[in-house]
Write a protein that holds these residues in place. Sequence first.
Motif, PDB file in Angstrom:
ATOM      1  N   SER A  92       0.863  -1.179   0.000  1.00  0.00           N
ATOM      2  CA  SER A  92       0.000   0.000   0.000  1.00  0.00           C
ATOM      3  C   SER A  92       0.901   1.231   0.000  1.00  0.00           C
ATOM      4  O   SER A  92       2.130   1.117   0.038  1.00  0.00           O
ATOM      5  CB  SER A  92      -0.870  -0.011   1.258  1.00  0.00           C
ATOM      6  OG  SER A  92      -0.045  -0.017   2.419  1.00  0.00           O
ATOM      7  N   SER A  93       0.315   2.402  -0.019  1.00  0.00           N
ATOM      8  CA  SER A  93       1.136   3.613   0.050  1.00  0.00           C
ATOM      9  C   SER A  93       1.912   3.652   1.361  1.00  0.00           C
ATOM     10  O   SER A  93       3.069   4.087   1.402  1.00  0.00           O
ATOM     11  CB  SER A  93       0.253   4.854  -0.087  1.00  0.00           C
ATOM     12  OG  SER A  93      -0.773   4.862   0.882  1.00  0.00           O
ATOM     13  N   PHE A  94       1.296   3.160   2.439  1.00  0.00           N
ATOM     14  CA  PHE A  94       1.964   3.080   3.736  1.00  0.00           C
ATOM     15  C   PHE A  94       3.168   2.146   3.663  1.00  0.00           C
ATOM     16  O   PHE A  94       4.276   2.494   4.072  1.00  0.00           O
ATOM     17  CB  PHE A  94       0.967   2.584   4.791  1.00  0.00           C
ATOM     18  CG  PHE A  94       1.569   2.274   6.138  1.00  0.00           C
ATOM     19  CD1 PHE A  94       1.829   3.285   7.046  1.00  0.00           C
ATOM     20  CD2 PHE A  94       1.853   0.957   6.496  1.00  0.00           C
ATOM     21  CE1 PHE A  94       2.369   2.994   8.301  1.00  0.00           C
ATOM     22  CE2 PHE A  94       2.393   0.652   7.739  1.00  0.00           C
ATOM     23  CZ  PHE A  94       2.650   1.681   8.639  1.00  0.00           C
ATOM     24  N   GLY A  95       2.964   0.942   3.114  1.00  0.00           N
ATOM     25  CA  GLY A  95       4.035  -0.038   3.034  1.00  0.00           C
ATOM     26  C   GLY A  95       5.144   0.367   2.091  1.00  0.00           C
ATOM     27  O   GLY A  95       6.335   0.158   2.369  1.00  0.00           O
ATOM     28  N   LYS A  96       4.778   0.964   0.960  1.00  0.00           N
ATOM     29  CA  LYS A  96       5.780   1.367  -0.025  1.00  0.00           C
ATOM     30  C   LYS A  96       6.638   2.518   0.485  1.00  0.00           C
ATOM     31  O   LYS A  96       7.776   2.696   0.033  1.00  0.00           O
ATOM     32  CB  LYS A  96       5.094   1.751  -1.333  1.00  0.00           C
ATOM     33  CG  LYS A  96       4.490   0.564  -2.078  1.00  0.00           C
ATOM     34  CD  LYS A  96       3.771   1.015  -3.337  1.00  0.00           C
ATOM     35  CE  LYS A  96       3.180  -0.173  -4.095  1.00  0.00           C
ATOM     36  NZ  LYS A  96       2.456   0.246  -5.310  1.00  0.00           N
ATOM     37  N   ASP A  97       6.101   3.309   1.394  1.00  0.00           N
ATOM     38  CA  ASP A  97       6.870   4.398   1.986  1.00  0.00           C
ATOM     39  C   ASP A  97       7.794   3.878   3.091  1.00  0.00           C
ATOM     40  O   ASP A  97       8.947   4.297   3.207  1.00  0.00           O
ATOM     41  CB  ASP A  97       5.907   5.445   2.544  1.00  0.00           C
ATOM     42  CG  ASP A  97       6.618   6.651   3.131  1.00  0.00           C
ATOM     43  OD1 ASP A  97       7.688   7.033   2.615  1.00  0.00           O
ATOM     44  OD2 ASP A  97       6.111   7.227   4.106  1.00  0.00           O
ATOM     45  N   LEU A  98       7.287   2.943   3.887  1.00  0.00           N
ATOM     46  CA  LEU A  98       8.023   2.484   5.067  1.00  0.00           C
ATOM     47  C   LEU A  98       9.064   1.416   4.756  1.00  0.00           C
ATOM     48  O   LEU A  98      10.176   1.438   5.304  1.00  0.00           O
ATOM     49  CB  LEU A  98       7.019   1.969   6.106  1.00  0.00           C
ATOM     50  CG  LEU A  98       7.560   1.466   7.437  1.00  0.00           C
ATOM     51  CD1 LEU A  98       8.439   2.518   8.108  1.00  0.00           C
ATOM     52  CD2 LEU A  98       6.401   1.060   8.347  1.00  0.00           C
ATOM     53  N   ALA A  99       8.746   0.461   3.879  1.00  0.00           N
ATOM     54  CA  ALA A  99       9.626  -0.685   3.630  1.00  0.00           C
ATOM     55  C   ALA A  99      11.043  -0.297   3.192  1.00  0.00           C
ATOM     56  O   ALA A  99      12.024  -0.817   3.739  1.00  0.00           O
ATOM     57  CB  ALA A  99       8.989  -1.634   2.614  1.00  0.00           C
ATOM     58  N   PRO A 100      11.208   0.593   2.201  1.00  0.00           N
ATOM     59  CA  PRO A 100      12.579   0.915   1.790  1.00  0.00           C
ATOM     60  C   PRO A 100      13.380   1.613   2.872  1.00  0.00           C
ATOM     61  O   PRO A 100      14.606   1.470   2.936  1.00  0.00           O
ATOM     62  CB  PRO A 100      12.388   1.817   0.565  1.00  0.00           C
ATOM     63  CG  PRO A 100      10.990   2.308   0.641  1.00  0.00           C
ATOM     64  CD  PRO A 100      10.211   1.242   1.338  1.00  0.00           C
ATOM     65  N   ARG A 101      12.715   2.352   3.759  1.00  0.00           N
ATOM     66  CA  ARG A 101      13.426   2.995   4.861  1.00  0.00           C
ATOM     67  C   ARG A 101      13.931   1.945   5.853  1.00  0.00           C
ATOM     68  O   ARG A 101      15.054   2.034   6.361  1.00  0.00           O
ATOM     69  CB  ARG A 101      12.506   4.000   5.562  1.00  0.00           C
ATOM     70  CG  ARG A 101      12.076   5.161   4.675  1.00  0.00           C
ATOM     71  CD  ARG A 101      11.100   6.073   5.422  1.00  0.00           C
ATOM     72  NE  ARG A 101      10.567   7.100   4.542  1.00  0.00           N
ATOM     73  CZ  ARG A 101      11.128   8.287   4.339  1.00  0.00           C
ATOM     74  NH1 ARG A 101      12.256   8.584   4.972  1.00  0.00           N
ATOM     75  NH2 ARG A 101      10.575   9.167   3.528  1.00  0.00           N
ATOM     76  N   ILE A 102      13.075   0.957   6.142  1.00  0.00           N
ATOM     77  CA  ILE A 102      13.498  -0.132   7.037  1.00  0.00           C
ATOM     78  C   ILE A 102      14.670  -0.883   6.419  1.00  0.00           C
ATOM     79  O   ILE A 102      15.685  -1.163   7.080  1.00  0.00           O
ATOM     80  CB  ILE A 102      12.330  -1.099   7.298  1.00  0.00           C
ATOM     81  CG1 ILE A 102      11.178  -0.387   8.006  1.00  0.00           C
ATOM     82  CG2 ILE A 102      12.793  -2.300   8.116  1.00  0.00           C
ATOM     83  CD1 ILE A 102       9.915  -1.215   8.105  1.00  0.00           C
ATOM     84  N   ALA A 103      14.549  -1.229   5.137  1.00  0.00           N
ATOM     85  CA  ALA A 103      15.599  -1.982   4.450  1.00  0.00           C
ATOM     86  C   ALA A 103      16.919  -1.217   4.461  1.00  0.00           C
ATOM     87  O   ALA A 103      17.985  -1.794   4.695  1.00  0.00           O
ATOM     88  CB  ALA A 103      15.168  -2.296   3.024  1.00  0.00           C
ATOM     89  N   ALA A 104      16.864   0.091   4.195  1.00  0.00           N
ATOM     90  CA  ALA A 104      18.092   0.892   4.168  1.00  0.00           C
ATOM     91  C   ALA A 104      18.765   0.899   5.532  1.00  0.00           C
ATOM     92  O   ALA A 104      20.001   0.779   5.637  1.00  0.00           O
ATOM     93  CB  ALA A 104      17.772   2.313   3.714  1.00  0.00           C
ATOM     94  N   LEU A 105      17.978   1.028   6.599  1.00  0.00           N
ATOM     95  CA  LEU A 105      18.548   1.038   7.946  1.00  0.00           C
ATOM     96  C   LEU A 105      19.097  -0.330   8.338  1.00  0.00           C
ATOM     97  O   LEU A 105      20.014  -0.426   9.168  1.00  0.00           O
ATOM     98  CB  LEU A 105      17.493   1.490   8.951  1.00  0.00           C
ATOM     99  CG  LEU A 105      17.072   2.966   8.847  1.00  0.00           C
ATOM    100  CD1 LEU A 105      15.871   3.241   9.748  1.00  0.00           C
ATOM    101  CD2 LEU A 105      18.227   3.880   9.221  1.00  0.00           C
ATOM    102  N   CYS A 106      18.540  -1.383   7.743  1.00  0.00           N
ATOM    103  CA  CYS A 106      19.050  -2.742   7.996  1.00  0.00           C
ATOM    104  C   CYS A 106      20.207  -3.100   7.081  1.00  0.00           C
ATOM    105  O   CYS A 106      20.820  -4.164   7.237  1.00  0.00           O
ATOM    106  CB  CYS A 106      17.920  -3.764   7.810  1.00  0.00           C
ATOM    107  SG  CYS A 106      16.586  -3.652   9.016  1.00  0.00           S
ATOM    108  N   GLY A 107      20.482  -2.241   6.100  1.00  0.00           N
ATOM    109  CA  GLY A 107      21.569  -2.518   5.156  1.00  0.00           C
ATOM    110  C   GLY A 107      21.258  -3.629   4.184  1.00  0.00           C
ATOM    111  O   GLY A 107      22.164  -4.352   3.746  1.00  0.00           O
TER     112      GLY A 107
END
Length: 311
Positions: A92-107
């Motif tokens: 969703s718009s919520f998931g598409k906004d949040l997921a890449p930020r989580i992934a980037a912080l997890c490397g």
Amino acid sequence: MKTLIIAEHNQHDLKADTLVTLGAAQQLGQPIDVFIAGHDIGQLGQDAASVGGIDQVLTWDHEALAMSFSETLAPVIANLRSQYSHILLASSSFGKDLAPRIAALCGVNAVSDVIDIISANQYKRPIYAGNAIATVQNNAACQVLTIRTSAFSAPSHEPAASPAHIQALSIELPDMSVRFVEQTLSESSRPELNSADIIVSGGRAVGSEANFSLIYDFADKLGAAVGASRAAVDAGYIGNDLQVGQTGKVVAPSVYIAIGISGAIQHLAGMKDSKVIVAINNDPEAPIFSVADYGLVADLFEAVPAMTAHL
């Protein structure tokens, strides 16, 4: 290891996309936790705990989370990654906004729009507007996935034999780089586009915002949600929150009725998985007829009012 689902909600109810994401997560065959962030969400946590298939519900309750931002949530979720092999969100718009930020912080790299889970590290996702399906392998220690909910089903509605454990997290609020100013909500008695069983969509051929009343009247008689092509949205006939297509919402209702929509590939990418597709267009060569189960070559300004009158 375990799977973590990031819940999407309106502070009162879990959104249907979260329950479908749970259905996808069950294919991984691991214990599943659900993370819920918000304000005054005690009842919401209890509701989630009663859903079958959930091992534990993690709640983060703070008055500043009445309007949650990905900039606030991502660092907190990333700090939980050592406990989980997979972090799942709806596409969703919520998931598409949040997921890449989580992934980037997890490397790690996020895998978006998953439509099939082959194994714990192999997935299928559409590319080229859905004209090809890629099988991807991700060997990261923590995998961040967004789930295309039109490709999965929610688990059975039977409640859990015993409620899942609820753990209230005590987390210091990170520095806020953004602040909530205002929220404007559109209210409608019609079903939500993402979860509707029937959708009636109008295209540029509808001609104007005023003419869209034909679409609304027809949809109301059917108890359907209303959607639109990008061309109709760009022309100002209807709001972009109702756009269906590659750059809008991806839907898969039982019945999708496309009225005055030519069937550009970008639109087909958002609705071609519908169970039954009905097309009404005055051009017999319109591409929409290539995917339609039923087609009517007619002037929409004559056909739609006539059908509405007979319902």
